[in-house]
Design a protein around this motif. Structure first.
Motif, PDB file in Angstrom:
ATOM      1  N   GLU A  34       0.826  -1.208   0.000  1.00 43.42           N
ATOM      2  CA  GLU A  34       0.000   0.000   0.000  1.00 43.42           C
ATOM      3  C   GLU A  34       0.863   1.263   0.000  1.00 43.42           C
ATOM      4  O   GLU A  34       0.576   2.230  -0.722  1.00 43.42           O
ATOM      5  N   ALA A  35       1.928   1.243   0.787  1.00 41.38           N
ATOM      6  CA  ALA A  35       2.808   2.415   0.854  1.00 41.38           C
ATOM      7  C   ALA A  35       3.500   2.655  -0.489  1.00 41.38           C
ATOM      8  O   ALA A  35       3.644   3.803  -0.930  1.00 41.38           O
ATOM      9  N   TRP A  36       3.893   1.577  -1.155  1.00 45.05           N
ATOM     10  CA  TRP A  36       4.574   1.700  -2.437  1.00 45.05           C
ATOM     11  C   TRP A  36       3.641   2.286  -3.494  1.00 45.05           C
ATOM     12  O   TRP A  36       3.999   3.192  -4.237  1.00 45.05           O
ATOM     13  N   VAL A  37       2.407   1.769  -3.536  1.00 44.92           N
ATOM     14  CA  VAL A  37       1.443   2.261  -4.515  1.00 44.92           C
ATOM     15  C   VAL A  37       1.066   3.705  -4.207  1.00 44.92           C
ATOM     16  O   VAL A  37       0.960   4.546  -5.110  1.00 44.92           O
ATOM     17  N   ALA A  38       0.862   4.013  -2.938  1.00 50.79           N
ATOM     18  CA  ALA A  38       0.498   5.382  -2.555  1.00 50.79           C
ATOM     19  C   ALA A  38       1.609   6.369  -2.916  1.00 50.79           C
ATOM     20  O   ALA A  38       1.344   7.518  -3.295  1.00 50.79           O
ATOM     21  N   ALA A  43       0.108   8.108 -10.558  1.00 51.56           N
ATOM     22  CA  ALA A  43       0.292   6.847 -11.291  1.00 51.56           C
ATOM     23  C   ALA A  43      -0.033   5.629 -10.434  1.00 51.56           C
ATOM     24  O   ALA A  43       0.068   4.493 -10.913  1.00 51.56           O
ATOM     25  N   GLY A  44      -0.440   5.861  -9.184  1.00 58.93           N
ATOM     26  CA  GLY A  44      -0.716   4.748  -8.281  1.00 58.93           C
ATOM     27  C   GLY A  44      -1.700   3.718  -8.828  1.00 58.93           C
ATOM     28  O   GLY A  44      -1.428   2.510  -8.781  1.00 58.93           O
ATOM     29  N   PRO A  45      -2.851   4.141  -9.375  1.00 59.32           N
ATOM     30  CA  PRO A  45      -3.797   3.147  -9.914  1.00 59.32           C
ATOM     31  C   PRO A  45      -3.204   2.304 -11.041  1.00 59.32           C
ATOM     32  O   PRO A  45      -3.450   1.092 -11.107  1.00 59.32           O
ATOM     33  N   VAL A  46      -2.416   2.935 -11.912  1.00 58.43           N
ATOM     34  CA  VAL A  46      -1.792   2.189 -13.009  1.00 58.43           C
ATOM     35  C   VAL A  46      -0.777   1.182 -12.460  1.00 58.43           C
ATOM     36  O   VAL A  46      -0.723   0.023 -12.893  1.00 58.43           O
ATOM     37  N   PHE A  48      -0.797  -0.139  -9.512  1.00 56.04           N
ATOM     38  CA  PHE A  48      -1.531  -1.187  -8.806  1.00 56.04           C
ATOM     39  C   PHE A  48      -2.070  -2.235  -9.777  1.00 56.04           C
ATOM     40  O   PHE A  48      -1.924  -3.439  -9.549  1.00 56.04           O
ATOM     41  N   VAL A  49      -2.715  -1.790 -10.865  1.00 58.15           N
ATOM     42  CA  VAL A  49      -3.268  -2.728 -11.847  1.00 58.15           C
ATOM     43  C   VAL A  49      -2.154  -3.580 -12.451  1.00 58.15           C
ATOM     44  O   VAL A  49      -2.309  -4.802 -12.626  1.00 58.15           O
ATOM     45  N   ALA A  50      -1.021  -2.960 -12.755  1.00 57.72           N
ATOM     46  CA  ALA A  50       0.097  -3.710 -13.329  1.00 57.72           C
ATOM     47  C   ALA A  50       0.624  -4.755 -12.345  1.00 57.72           C
ATOM     48  O   ALA A  50       0.901  -5.909 -12.733  1.00 57.72           O
ATOM     49  N   LEU A  51       0.769  -4.363 -11.070  1.00 63.46           N
ATOM     50  CA  LEU A  51       1.236  -5.315 -10.063  1.00 63.46           C
ATOM     51  C   LEU A  51       0.254  -6.466  -9.884  1.00 63.46           C
ATOM     52  O   LEU A  51       0.656  -7.631  -9.740  1.00 63.46           O
ATOM     53  N   TYR A  52      -1.030  -6.142  -9.887  1.00 64.98           N
ATOM     54  CA  TYR A  52      -2.053  -7.181  -9.748  1.00 64.98           C
ATOM     55  C   TYR A  52      -1.956  -8.172 -10.915  1.00 64.98           C
ATOM     56  O   TYR A  52      -1.993  -9.396 -10.718  1.00 64.98           O
ATOM     57  N   GLY A  70      -8.971  -2.348  -1.888  1.00 66.06           N
ATOM     58  CA  GLY A  70     -10.050  -1.744  -1.121  1.00 66.06           C
ATOM     59  C   GLY A  70      -9.549  -0.723  -0.129  1.00 66.06           C
ATOM     60  O   GLY A  70     -10.154   0.344   0.060  1.00 66.06           O
ATOM     61  N   ALA A  71      -8.415  -1.046   0.527  1.00 66.21           N
ATOM     62  CA  ALA A  71      -7.862  -0.124   1.515  1.00 66.21           C
ATOM     63  C   ALA A  71      -7.335   1.151   0.862  1.00 66.21           C
ATOM     64  O   ALA A  71      -7.452   2.247   1.417  1.00 66.21           O
ATOM     65  N   LEU A  72      -6.755   1.013  -0.334  1.00 58.53           N
ATOM     66  CA  LEU A  72      -6.139   2.162  -1.000  1.00 58.53           C
ATOM     67  C   LEU A  72      -7.134   3.059  -1.722  1.00 58.53           C
ATOM     68  O   LEU A  72      -7.038   4.287  -1.670  1.00 58.53           O
TER      69      LEU A  72
END
Length: 321
Positions: A34-38, A43-46, A48-52, A70-72
């Motif tokens: 979460e900290a890394w994406v935040a 660009a966080g959503p992009v 996150f989707v790539a990591l998923y 959900g948390a982010l």
């Protein structure tokens, strides 16, 4: 030759990546994720989707990513981003399996496995929908397994996105509820109760889907008699015991007798490419057999309404005793 080495290299990367994820999966830290994406900002959503998506290819537990989403991002955007990441990852794994092994599997499989694959292909998007709506099938493994079939990629991806939505919403909301609980506030308890309600609904979903799916078709005895006289006649599978098959009610000419409790071990006797008509004394065992056969990839399964009782009552053709 270059294509062969490319496949070998891709397979080696895949195996190594899966081995690393499986070895260190207990050390995954959702808070660090979460900290890394935040920290990625806009660009966080992009990210996150790539990591998923990459995680799905390498067997990263989807629950970790879904809860983090959900948390982010909250219940709405979190659900959409989770669905996007899961669908992209499912499509990538599907394509990897198709590129690496689908031709090999098609050339070398036979017997029961070949019949199951043909049955899955005949069901197409309906089979994908069933396995996505019922969250009992391993997500990551299923992505690769379906890639070995000839189900079209677009149908697979669209059905995956739509039919994973209920489960994605429920687990995303759990992640959101966890963040709310940590933050405190008056709405934390209400959010937690909503999350529990959604999880309960998802847990009930397999039974609901089974009920809605029902048998592929009901056949009256008279309709079965008509079809048996046609060129493309169904195979009649009588799921009564051997003593009943030869007993007072007799049996339908040409029927195959496979008792319900032996069905799983005798699937090789049932061709997946031929329509099936299931019969017992009434309906109960036939319905159980229909559910079992559909779960094994048989696409065209009908239940004879009233079974041999209706057949012998004169609604069908004469039986053989």
């Amino acid at each position: 030759m270059s294509g062969r080495w490319l496949r070998i290299g891709l397979a080696a990367i895949l195996v190594a990546g899966i081995a690393v994820v499986v070895t260190y999966r207990d050390h995954l830290d959702p808070a660090a994720l979460e900290a890394w994406v935040a920290a990625a900002g806009w660009a966080g959503p992009v990210v996150f989707v790539a990591l998923y998506a990459v995680g799905a290819v390498f067997f990263l537990p989807g629950s970790v990513m879904t809860l983090a989403g959900g948390a982010l991002f909250g219940p709405v955007w979190g659900t959409l981003l989770n669905l996007a990441g899961a669908t992209l990852g499912a499509a990538l794994a599907f394509l990897v399996a198709r590129y690496l092994a689908s031709e090999w599997v098609a050339n070398r499989t036979g017997g029961r496995l070949a019949r199951i694959i043909r049955g899955v292909e005949a069901e197409g998007w309906r089979f994908v929908a069933f396995t996505r709506l019922v969250p009992l099938f391993p997500f990551n493994l299923l992505n690769y397994a379906l890639g070995l079939t000839r189900i079209p990629l677009v149908s697979y991806a669209v059905t995956t996105f739509i039919c994973m939505a209920p489960g994605a919403l429920a687990y995303t909301y759990v992640g959101y509820a966890g963040r709310q609980a940590i933050a405190g506030g008056e709405t934390a308890i209400q959010t937690a109760l909503i999350a529990l309600g959604l999880l309960a609904a998802v847990a009930f979903l397999p039974r609901l889907v089974q009920r809605l799916r029902g048998p592929t078709e009901w056949l009256d005895a008279a309709e079965l008699a008509r079809r048996l006289d046609a060129d493309q006649s169904p195979l009649v599978v009588d799921v009564r015991g051997a003593d009943e098959f030869e007993g007072e009610l007799g049996h339908i000419e040409g029927a195959v007798n496979i008792p319900l409790d032996e069905l799983e071990d005798r699937l090789e006797e049932i061709p997946a490419e031929r329509p099936l008509a299931l019969v017992c004394k009434t309906d109960r065992r036939s319905l159980a057999a229909a559910r079992q056969l559909r779960s094994r990839g048989y696409p065209d399964v009908a239940v004879v309404r009233g079974g041999m009782t209706a057949w012998r009552a004169g609604e069908g053709a004469p039986s053989e005793g």
